[in-house]
Design an enzyme around this catalytic site. Structure first.
Site, short mmCIF file in Angstrom:
data_model
loop_
_atom_site.label_atom_id
_atom_site.label_comp_id
_atom_site.label_asym_id
_atom_site.label_seq_id
_atom_site.Cartn_x
_atom_site.Cartn_y
_atom_site.Cartn_z
N ASP A 145 0.28 -0.50 -1.20
CA ASP A 145 -0.29 -0.74 -2.52
C ASP A 145 0.08 0.35 -3.52
OD1 ASP A 145 -1.73 -2.92 -1.30
OD2 ASP A 145 -3.16 -1.45 -0.55
N GLU A 204 -3.81 -10.79 -7.36
CA GLU A 204 -4.55 -9.56 -7.11
C GLU A 204 -3.71 -8.38 -7.61
OE1 GLU A 204 -5.10 -9.21 -2.89
OE2 GLU A 204 -2.98 -9.54 -2.44
#
Length: 548
Positions: A61, A226
């Protein structure tokens, strides 16, 4: 999967393991030569180009920014401590870990491993001389830390919003000084996903101003959207956000003239004809002379979520990421490309992996399996000393807090560690671990006055650990050389020697590793005591990665 390993003598005088037509031969080894140790993965090709991934390591991420000529990148760390690694680069290709945002997780329940919980996808921004990092903790809320010196101490984490199930926050300051935070949602915690939400926020990030509002619903065309990152360019607000799921998904960009929408959408990066599946969330950065680049991750399983760098350009106020052979506005990842033009040359390098424990502090490649205590270890004399911590006999290896672990730095390698065992006490166990979903470890266990090499293997979701006494060490053994071999990104096996230049004997079973909860496999060391008495210690001279 557990497979028996048979032994045979090699022509070179070592030992061989024959395993499902896979032939391992361990020749006699010479003493460890530090001058020959090199990094396992180098992206910079030395000819003005780089290869992807730029980091074959689980920096999950990623988010990144440029401040002047410096690039900073952060990543998830879940329940490991120290938490939220901070990396630095001068050219977007050669990266080093320089710090951690948090020394420990900010809640006491992380004193034990909470797999899949903790520090999820963070974001980093720079505003008016201050660096801000937002960290979502899906069970606790959105946390923030800040500093004026990224190499120094970051502020203690504080709540931006105390709420369950909000994830992937990204702060943004508009031209008028107003601040906002865009977030996504974790269905596992809140019961829904595929929405993006905008909250007006105090400019100092001390909290939100009101409840905010939903700004995008991706269910129809961008499921599981997301990881939003919010930017502004040419009067448009842009939200870069992956959709379609981590492994099979793609990168979407939304744009609007109003921060609350409505937003247009466009898929700007997908796998296409490349082997780079699911190019997922990341960050848009530029160079001082105006080049645009995009960092993102790819989930490859056991190695975790590795980091790629893509060229980027703007066409009709939409970004095109990677290469676009069809000129349809949707790019594909590059495998090798010309390095960013940053106006300077930087050394070819990579994050640390091997360690000879010569510093006064643990290297930044290391994390613990949970919040740690300083009395778990000490450094001095070119050694790491691990003090055996009390552990219940029934505790699985994956759930021991004092696993000292680091990320895999490549898809295939071997690790050699030199351990001194003379200070182990009855009930102590010390050795090497492979921490993941399907984990294993090889520990020297002191039992009835003898040293036994015991392999422990299990699955973190089940209470099914198998402990097998694989070898008995000769009486009087004080020094042990353990070796872990990782082959084909899956197979983990062990061997050992009683002398640095001696024979390495295969021991135990080969184990097929499996990733953990959103994390890749990690390798490391531990020392525990299961005898219910104060434990002893094990000293480690080195932990060295080498090519197979």
């Amino acid at each position: 999967m557990h497979v028996e390993v048979s032994l045979a003598v090699c022509a070179g005088g070592g030992f061989c393991g024959i395993n499902h037509n896979i032939f391992y031969c361990y020749e006699q080894e010479k003493a460890m030569d530090k001058s020959k140790i090199k990094k396992m993965w180098i992206a910079d090709q030395g000819d003005g180009t780089y290869k992807n991934p730029i980091l074959y390591t689980d920096y999950s991420d990623p988010d990144a920014i440029r401040v002047g000529e410096d690039y900073f990148m952060i990543a998830s760390s879940f329940c490991n401590a120290p938490a939220v690694p901070l990396l630095h680069s001068g050219d977007l290709v050669n990266w080093k870990v320089i710090n951690y945002i948090w020394d420990k997780m900010p809640f006491d329940n992380y004193d034990k491993p909470l797999h899949g919980c903790g520090a999820w996808a963070p974001s980093i921004r720079y505003h008016e001389g201050t660096y801000y990092v937002f960290v979502p903790m899906p069970d606790e809320g959105i946390m923030m830390s800040k500093t004026t010196d990224p190499w120094g101490k970051w502020s203690e984490p504080s709540f931006v919003r105390k709420v369950v199930g909000w994830i992937d926050p990204c702060p943004f300051w508009d031209d008028d000084g107003k601040a906002y935070m865009v977030t996504a949602f974790a269905r596992s915690r809140i019961g829904f996903k595929s929405f993006l939400y905008m909250s007006p926020m105090e400019p100092d990030c001390s909290g939100v101003l009101d409840d905010g509002q939903f700004v995008y619903d991706g269910h129809a065309t961008q499921p599981t959207i997301e990881g939003p990152k919010l930017y502004k360019r040419n009067g448009y607000y842009y939200i870069f956000a992956p959709a379609g799921g981590v492994k099979p998904g793609w990168q979407t960009v939304l744009r609007s003239r109003n921060i609350y929408g409505p937003y247009e959408e466009k898929i700007v990066l997908h796998q296409g004809s490349t082997p780079i599946n699911g190019p997922h969330q990341g960050a848009w950065v530029d160079t001082p002379d105006g080049q645009d680049w995009f960092l993102h991750f790819q989930d490859v399983g056991n190695t975790g979520r590795i980091v790629h760098l893509q060229p980027m350009r703007w066409v009709d106020d939409w970004p095109v990421i990677g290469v676009n052979p069809d000129e349809n506005g949707c790019g594909e990842p590059v495998l090798q490309y010309e390095k960013p033009a940053v106006g300077a040359a930087y050394p070819i390098d990579a994050p640390e992996d091997s360690d000879f424990f010569e510093g006064e502090k643990l290297g930044l490649q290391w994390q613990w399996n949970a919040n740690y205590r300083e009395d778990w270890y000490s450094l001095g004399g070119g050694q790491l000393t691990l003090y055996a911590q009390e552990s219940a006999v029934e505790t699985q290896l994956c759930d021991i807090p004092n696993l000292l672990i680091q990320k895999w730095p490549a898809p295939q390698f071997r690790i050699t560690a030199c351990l001194h065992l003379e200070n182990l006490k009855e009930g102590d166990a010390a050795g090497m671990v492979s921490q993941c979903g399907h984990y294993t470890g090889l520990l020297a266990l002191k039992k009835d006055g003898k040293l036994i090499l015991q392999q422990r293997t299990g699955n973190w979701t089940k209470n099914n650990e198998v402990r097998t006494d694989a070898a008995v060490l000769p009486e009087g053994t004080e020094t042990l050389y353990l070796r872990m071999l990782v082959k084909q990104e899956t197979e983990v096996s062990f061997c050992y020697s009683l002398a640095e230049d001696g024979e390495y004997r295969p021991v135990g079973e080969m184990v097929e590793a499996a990733p953990g909860r959103w994390v890749g496999v990690k390798a490391g060391l531990t020392a525990i005591n299961e005898g219910g008495v104060p434990g002893g210690s094990a000293a480690v001279d080195y932990f060295v990665f080498e090519e197979l």
